[in-house]
Design a protein around this motif. Structure first.
Motif, PDB file in Angstrom:
ATOM      1  N   SER A 188       0.847  -1.187   0.000  1.00 19.98           N
ATOM      2  CA  SER A 188       0.000   0.000   0.000  1.00 19.98           C
ATOM      3  C   SER A 188       0.881   1.235   0.000  1.00 19.98           C
ATOM      4  CB  SER A 188      -0.923   0.029   1.225  1.00 19.98           C
ATOM      5  OG  SER A 188      -0.185   0.249   2.407  1.00 19.98           O
ATOM      6  N   VAL A 189       0.320   2.379  -0.365  1.00 17.76           N
ATOM      7  CA  VAL A 189       1.096   3.618  -0.355  1.00 17.76           C
ATOM      8  C   VAL A 189       1.540   3.982   1.054  1.00 17.76           C
ATOM      9  CG1 VAL A 189       1.043   6.110  -0.820  1.00 17.76           C
ATOM     10  CG2 VAL A 189       0.141   4.496  -2.520  1.00 17.76           C
ATOM     11  N   PRO A 190       0.658   3.943   2.070  1.00 19.08           N
ATOM     12  CA  PRO A 190       1.138   4.258   3.426  1.00 19.08           C
ATOM     13  C   PRO A 190       2.279   3.350   3.884  1.00 19.08           C
ATOM     14  CG  PRO A 190      -1.256   4.317   3.370  1.00 19.08           C
ATOM     15  CD  PRO A 190      -0.813   3.747   2.053  1.00 19.08           C
ATOM     16  N   ALA A 191       2.190   2.065   3.570  1.00 22.52           N
ATOM     17  CA  ALA A 191       3.253   1.140   3.966  1.00 22.52           C
ATOM     18  C   ALA A 191       4.550   1.459   3.226  1.00 22.52           C
ATOM     19  CB  ALA A 191       2.828  -0.306   3.700  1.00 22.52           C
ATOM     20  N   LEU A 192       4.440   1.835   1.957  1.00 15.53           N
ATOM     21  CA  LEU A 192       5.626   2.190   1.191  1.00 15.53           C
ATOM     22  C   LEU A 192       6.292   3.440   1.758  1.00 15.53           C
ATOM     23  CD1 LEU A 192       7.566   1.997  -1.225  1.00 15.53           C
ATOM     24  CD2 LEU A 192       5.870   3.279  -2.562  1.00 15.53           C
ATOM     25  N   LEU A 193       5.511   4.452   2.090  1.00 16.13           N
ATOM     26  CA  LEU A 193       6.086   5.681   2.629  1.00 16.13           C
ATOM     27  C   LEU A 193       6.808   5.408   3.949  1.00 16.13           C
ATOM     28  CD1 LEU A 193       3.286   8.296   1.839  1.00 16.13           C
ATOM     29  CD2 LEU A 193       5.278   7.657   0.478  1.00 16.13           C
ATOM     30  N   ALA A 194       6.214   4.574   4.773  1.00 19.70           N
ATOM     31  CA  ALA A 194       6.882   4.204   6.023  1.00 19.70           C
ATOM     32  C   ALA A 194       8.180   3.447   5.745  1.00 19.70           C
ATOM     33  CB  ALA A 194       5.943   3.348   6.879  1.00 19.70           C
ATOM     34  N   ALA A 195       8.161   2.582   4.733  1.00 18.38           N
ATOM     35  CA  ALA A 195       9.351   1.802   4.391  1.00 18.38           C
ATOM     36  C   ALA A 195      10.455   2.690   3.820  1.00 18.38           C
ATOM     37  CB  ALA A 195       8.980   0.707   3.390  1.00 18.38           C
ATOM     38  N   ILE A 196      10.080   3.705   3.030  1.00 16.80           N
ATOM     39  CA  ILE A 196      11.084   4.626   2.501  1.00 16.80           C
ATOM     40  C   ILE A 196      11.789   5.340   3.644  1.00 16.80           C
ATOM     41  CG2 ILE A 196      11.440   6.746   1.174  1.00 16.80           C
ATOM     42  CD1 ILE A 196       9.154   5.847  -0.660  1.00 16.80           C
ATOM     43  N   ARG A 197      11.022   5.770   4.636  1.00 14.77           N
ATOM     44  CA  ARG A 197      11.625   6.447   5.787  1.00 14.77           C
ATOM     45  C   ARG A 197      12.569   5.514   6.553  1.00 14.77           C
ATOM     46  NH1 ARG A 197       6.148   8.371   6.041  1.00 14.77           N
ATOM     47  NH2 ARG A 197       6.042  10.609   5.550  1.00 14.77           N
TER      48      ARG A 197
END
Length: 234
Positions: A188-197
């Motif tokens: 998901s997009v929220p999970a991806l953004l957290a993973a990028i961080r």
């Protein structure tokens, strides 16, 4: 679970790119990617189009197991800056610091694109040092000189930033040449953004000679593409 993304791709909504967004998605799937961020130059029109077509979801969930991530490559006053995970208003020509702040306000992540690349509007150290960023593109497959990727990697290491690798594809055939792998609980997009961080694993590979030529002569190939831009109902 590990997911692989190309976080820097261009459709023919960018004036110097040649192919339809559907072609980018098809190539990414063929290369085994979990998703792509389509980051056209100073335009989010592609995401309106894909949402109308049912190929991208506004809630940040995948479609048929594949995630199209909203984004845009902003031509700031200081160089090119990727917005990953959000749709922005027109911010072209604004200072990079202000654009990064706007990206964060919209819930996205700001990632300097091909930093240090003087021939492709890469943001330099004196500006990077003033920016609130969590990640930086350390491997751009289309960089004009490989030393610029080395400079970006060194900067990320010194500052403790997450690192990404991407194709900067302007033709569907280049999508996924480089990508970044992330450990995520869900697609998901929220999970991806957290993973990028948190940080991913860059998987860098340069464009082939043929792909580099195609990108260099992008405006010619774009003009040769007979398909008109889709009409967006507003």
């Amino acid at each position: 679970m590990r997911y692989r993304f190309d976080l820097h791709c261009h459709s023919f909504y960018s004036a110097d790119a040649a192919d339809a967004p559907e072609d980018l998605i098809a190539k990414a799937k063929a290369r085994g990617l979990s998703g792509i961020a389509i980051t056209d130059h100073d335009s989010c029109e592609v995401h309106k189009y894909l949402r109308e077509k049912g190929l991208e979801r506004a809630d940040g969930q995948p479609v048929d197991g594949f995630l199209v991530v909203p984004g845009v490559e902003v031509s700031t006053a200081d160089g090119h800056l990727l917005c990953i995970g959000a749709i922005l208003p027109k911010l072209q020509g604004q200072p990079a610091v202000a654009v990064a702040a706007a990206i964060h306000d919209m819930g996205g992540i700001a990632i300097p694109a091909h930093p240090y690349d003087r021939w492709r509007s890469g943001i330099r150290t004196e500006v990077l040092d003033t920016m609130d960023i969590h990640a930086i593109e350390v491997f751009n497959a289309a960089v004009s000189s490989r030393k610029y990727n080395d400079h970006a990697s060194a900067y990320a290491t010194n500052r403790g930033l997450s690192m990404t690798a991407a194709s900067d594809a302007h033709h569907a055939s280049a999508v996924g040449v480089s990508c970044t792998a992330f450990e995520m609980d869900e697609l998901s997009v929220p999970a991806l953004l957290a993973a990028i961080r948190q940080g991913g694993v860059p998987e860098g590979r340069y464009l082939s000679f043929t792909e580099a030529l195609k990108k260099h002569f992008g405006n010619f190939f774009r003009a040769a593409n007979k398909r008109p831009l889709p009409r967006i109902d507003t």
